[in-house]
Design a protein around this motif. Structure first.
Motif, PDB file in Angstrom:
ATOM      1  N   TYR A  72       0.834  -1.199   0.000  1.00  9.64           N
ATOM      2  CA  TYR A  72       0.000   0.000   0.000  1.00  9.64           C
ATOM      3  C   TYR A  72       0.873   1.255   0.000  1.00  9.64           C
ATOM      4  CZ  TYR A  72      -3.764  -3.229   1.116  1.00  9.64           C
ATOM      5  OH  TYR A  72      -4.660  -4.262   1.081  1.00  9.64           O
ATOM      6  N   PHE A  73       2.035   1.171   0.629  1.00  8.43           N
ATOM      7  CA  PHE A  73       2.964   2.299   0.628  1.00  8.43           C
ATOM      8  C   PHE A  73       3.464   2.572  -0.785  1.00  8.43           C
ATOM      9  CE2 PHE A  73       7.377   3.880   0.925  1.00  8.43           C
ATOM     10  CZ  PHE A  73       7.114   5.116   1.495  1.00  8.43           C
ATOM     11  N   PHE A  74       3.774   1.517  -1.545  1.00  5.96           N
ATOM     12  CA  PHE A  74       4.195   1.712  -2.935  1.00  5.96           C
ATOM     13  C   PHE A  74       3.054   2.300  -3.765  1.00  5.96           C
ATOM     14  CE2 PHE A  74       7.384  -1.511  -1.698  1.00  5.96           C
ATOM     15  CZ  PHE A  74       8.523  -0.850  -2.122  1.00  5.96           C
ATOM     16  N   GLY A  75       1.824   1.917  -3.451  1.00  6.57           N
ATOM     17  CA  GLY A  75       0.684   2.541  -4.112  1.00  6.57           C
ATOM     18  C   GLY A  75       0.596   4.015  -3.802  1.00  6.57           C
ATOM     19  N   LEU A 180      10.366 -11.369 -22.503  1.00  5.27           N
ATOM     20  CA  LEU A 180      11.746 -11.835 -22.602  1.00  5.27           C
ATOM     21  C   LEU A 180      12.428 -12.082 -21.262  1.00  5.27           C
ATOM     22  CD1 LEU A 180      12.943  -9.475 -25.497  1.00  5.27           C
ATOM     23  CD2 LEU A 180      12.170 -11.850 -25.676  1.00  5.27           C
ATOM     24  N   THR A 181      11.815 -11.666 -20.159  1.00  4.30           N
ATOM     25  CA  THR A 181      12.446 -11.848 -18.849  1.00  4.30           C
ATOM     26  C   THR A 181      11.579 -12.729 -17.951  1.00  4.30           C
ATOM     27  OG1 THR A 181      11.416  -9.838 -17.955  1.00  4.30           O
ATOM     28  CG2 THR A 181      13.575  -9.607 -18.987  1.00  4.30           C
ATOM     29  N   PRO A 182      12.205 -13.537 -17.104  1.00  7.96           N
ATOM     30  CA  PRO A 182      11.416 -14.371 -16.184  1.00  7.96           C
ATOM     31  C   PRO A 182      10.759 -13.506 -15.120  1.00  7.96           C
ATOM     32  CG  PRO A 182      13.765 -14.587 -15.717  1.00  7.96           C
ATOM     33  CD  PRO A 182      13.653 -13.778 -16.974  1.00  7.96           C
ATOM     34  N   PRO A 183       9.488 -13.756 -14.805  1.00  6.83           N
ATOM     35  CA  PRO A 183       8.801 -12.925 -13.819  1.00  6.83           C
ATOM     36  C   PRO A 183       9.274 -13.210 -12.393  1.00  6.83           C
ATOM     37  CG  PRO A 183       7.378 -14.718 -14.524  1.00  6.83           C
ATOM     38  CD  PRO A 183       8.609 -14.789 -15.378  1.00  6.83           C
ATOM     39  N   SER A 184       9.397 -12.168 -11.591  1.00  8.07           N
ATOM     40  CA  SER A 184       9.726 -12.284 -10.173  1.00  8.07           C
ATOM     41  C   SER A 184       8.492 -11.910  -9.367  1.00  8.07           C
ATOM     42  CB  SER A 184      10.886 -11.353  -9.813  1.00  8.07           C
ATOM     43  OG  SER A 184      10.984 -11.196  -8.413  1.00  8.07           O
ATOM     44  N   PRO A 185       7.986 -12.797  -8.511  1.00  6.82           N
ATOM     45  CA  PRO A 185       6.775 -12.485  -7.747  1.00  6.82           C
ATOM     46  C   PRO A 185       6.887 -11.210  -6.923  1.00  6.82           C
ATOM     47  CG  PRO A 185       7.284 -14.818  -7.587  1.00  6.82           C
ATOM     48  CD  PRO A 185       8.447 -14.176  -8.269  1.00  6.82           C
ATOM     49  N   ILE A 186       8.061 -10.980  -6.320  1.00  9.07           N
ATOM     50  CA  ILE A 186       8.232  -9.786  -5.493  1.00  9.07           C
ATOM     51  C   ILE A 186       8.219  -8.528  -6.354  1.00  9.07           C
ATOM     52  CG2 ILE A 186       9.836  -8.562  -3.974  1.00  9.07           C
ATOM     53  CD1 ILE A 186      10.724 -11.240  -2.880  1.00  9.07           C
ATOM     54  N   VAL A 187       8.948  -8.567  -7.476  1.00  6.78           N
ATOM     55  CA  VAL A 187       8.964  -7.409  -8.381  1.00  6.78           C
ATOM     56  C   VAL A 187       7.572  -7.144  -8.926  1.00  6.78           C
ATOM     57  CG1 VAL A 187       9.829  -6.550 -10.587  1.00  6.78           C
ATOM     58  CG2 VAL A 187      11.385  -7.693  -8.998  1.00  6.78           C
ATOM     59  N   LEU A 188       6.857  -8.191  -9.327  1.00  2.53           N
ATOM     60  CA  LEU A 188       5.506  -8.027  -9.838  1.00  2.53           C
ATOM     61  C   LEU A 188       4.588  -7.378  -8.805  1.00  2.53           C
ATOM     62  CD1 LEU A 188       4.899 -11.360 -11.796  1.00  2.53           C
ATOM     63  CD2 LEU A 188       4.936  -9.064 -12.747  1.00  2.53           C
ATOM     64  N   SER A 189       4.714  -7.802  -7.550  1.00  2.00           N
ATOM     65  CA  SER A 189       3.874  -7.246  -6.492  1.00  2.00           C
ATOM     66  C   SER A 189       4.160  -5.766  -6.281  1.00  2.00           C
ATOM     67  CB  SER A 189       4.098  -8.010  -5.179  1.00  2.00           C
ATOM     68  OG  SER A 189       3.674  -9.346  -5.291  1.00  2.00           O
ATOM     69  N   ILE A 190       5.439  -5.392  -6.247  1.00  2.00           N
ATOM     70  CA  ILE A 190       5.811  -3.992  -6.021  1.00  2.00           C
ATOM     71  C   ILE A 190       5.376  -3.125  -7.198  1.00  2.00           C
ATOM     72  CG2 ILE A 190       7.771  -2.415  -5.786  1.00  2.00           C
ATOM     73  CD1 ILE A 190       9.194  -4.611  -4.185  1.00  2.00           C
ATOM     74  N   VAL A 191       5.636  -3.590  -8.419  1.00  2.00           N
ATOM     75  CA  VAL A 191       5.243  -2.822  -9.599  1.00  2.00           C
ATOM     76  C   VAL A 191       3.722  -2.688  -9.662  1.00  2.00           C
ATOM     77  CG1 VAL A 191       5.216  -2.798 -12.122  1.00  2.00           C
ATOM     78  CG2 VAL A 191       7.308  -3.413 -10.900  1.00  2.00           C
ATOM     79  N   PHE A 192       3.010  -3.770  -9.347  1.00  2.00           N
ATOM     80  CA  PHE A 192       1.548  -3.714  -9.374  1.00  2.00           C
ATOM     81  C   PHE A 192       1.029  -2.694  -8.361  1.00  2.00           C
ATOM     82  CE2 PHE A 192      -2.631  -5.109  -7.841  1.00  2.00           C
ATOM     83  CZ  PHE A 192      -3.338  -5.103  -9.038  1.00  2.00           C
ATOM     84  N   ALA A 193       1.613  -2.669  -7.169  1.00  2.00           N
ATOM     85  CA  ALA A 193       1.163  -1.716  -6.148  1.00  2.00           C
ATOM     86  C   ALA A 193       1.431  -0.282  -6.583  1.00  2.00           C
ATOM     87  CB  ALA A 193       1.880  -2.007  -4.827  1.00  2.00           C
ATOM     88  N   PHE A 194       2.631  -0.026  -7.090  1.00  2.00           N
ATOM     89  CA  PHE A 194       2.972   1.332  -7.537  1.00  2.00           C
ATOM     90  C   PHE A 194       2.048   1.793  -8.656  1.00  2.00           C
ATOM     91  CE2 PHE A 194       5.165   3.986 -10.659  1.00  2.00           C
ATOM     92  CZ  PHE A 194       5.504   5.083  -9.880  1.00  2.00           C
ATOM     93  N   ILE A 195       1.867   0.944  -9.658  1.00  2.00           N
ATOM     94  CA  ILE A 195       1.074   1.363 -10.815  1.00  2.00           C
ATOM     95  C   ILE A 195      -0.401   1.427 -10.460  1.00  2.00           C
ATOM     96  CG2 ILE A 195       0.487  -0.806 -11.969  1.00  2.00           C
ATOM     97  CD1 ILE A 195       2.078   2.349 -13.536  1.00  2.00           C
TER      98      ILE A 195
END
Length: 239
Positions: A72-75, A180-195
């Motif tokens: 939520y903070f990244f959001g 082209l890149t393998p997904p990282s669950p942590i990166v996906l979560s942070i990017v999803f929250a920010f966006i």
């Protein structure tokens, strides 16, 4: 191939959004009311529940000392960043000089390049089935159209010449990175929250039509119809 068809749809919308709006018999007011209704529904029946789910998953898999509000903070960062850019835009409108206007236009366009790239990355890196990708992609595509129209109104000459292609390249870049890149669950979560935070701000700013530019029946019907469809699909197919 399926994801390429969806990204091609996004690119066409981004490049030709204003031609679609201006040439359609639906009219600009109804188009924006339609996009606004679906966008508001998308936030409340998809983004917020998904963000809550991502926070739960993040707490279980990321760190042993994880709290209950990191994502939520990244959001919040996403909302604050785009609010700040919007306020700077309002301030620069009162300044004269082509150099100031050009500098800010390209800074704003670069920010929306990243915005489109991250949205596209999340859409295609999350490995959604084709039917989900198409359904939620409709809401995202209309959102791209509303953002494009807002930037067109602010500086139509530069947007037609440069801006729409830069924003479209952001969509294409996000798709390529996701492919082209393998997904990282942590990166996906942070990017999803920010966006998610950024989308919330831009929907409220660009897609909630003012009283003099809204078609209320279109806005209300699109919001509730899209919400009903989303809830039904979640209930029957576990979307």
């Amino acid at each position: 191939m399926a994801s390429f068809i969806v990204v091609l749809f996004f690119l066409i919308i981004q490049v030709f959004a204003n031609k679609v709006i201006s040439s359609s018999s639906l009219g600009k007011i109804k188009w924006m009311s339609l996009a606004g209704g679906i966008a508001v529904s998308y936030i409340f029946v998809y983004i917020l529940p998904s963000l809550h789910h991502e926070q739960d998953e993040f707490g279980d898999t990321a760190f042993e000392l994880a709290m209950e509000s990191e994502l939520y903070f990244f959001g919040l960062i996403g909302i604050v960043l785009f609010y700040t850019v919007n306020k700077l835009a309002e301030r620069h409108r009162h300044k004269r000089g082509a150099s100031v206007e050009d500098r800010f236009f390209f800074s704003q366009t670069l920010l929306f390049f990243v915005y489109n790239m991250l949205i596209s990355y999340i859409m295609f890196a999350s490995e959604q089935p084709l039917e989900q990708l198409v359904f939620y992609g409709t809401a995202v595509g209309l959102h791209f159209m509303a953002v494009a129209h807002d930037m067109f109104r602010e500086n139509n000459v530069k947007y037609r010449k440069y801006g729409r292609y830069m924003l479209a390249s952001g969509i294409l870049t996000g798709w390529l990175v996701a492919t082209l890149t393998p997904p990282s669950p942590i990166v996906l979560s942070i990017v999803f929250a920010f966006i998610s935070g950024a989308i919330m701000f831009n929907v409220i700013k660009n897609e909630l039509p003012s009283e003099d530019s809204a078609h209320l029946p279109t806005f209300v019907l699109s919001a509730f119809i899209y919400s009903a469809l989303t809830l039904m699909l979640k209930f029957f197919f576990d979307w």
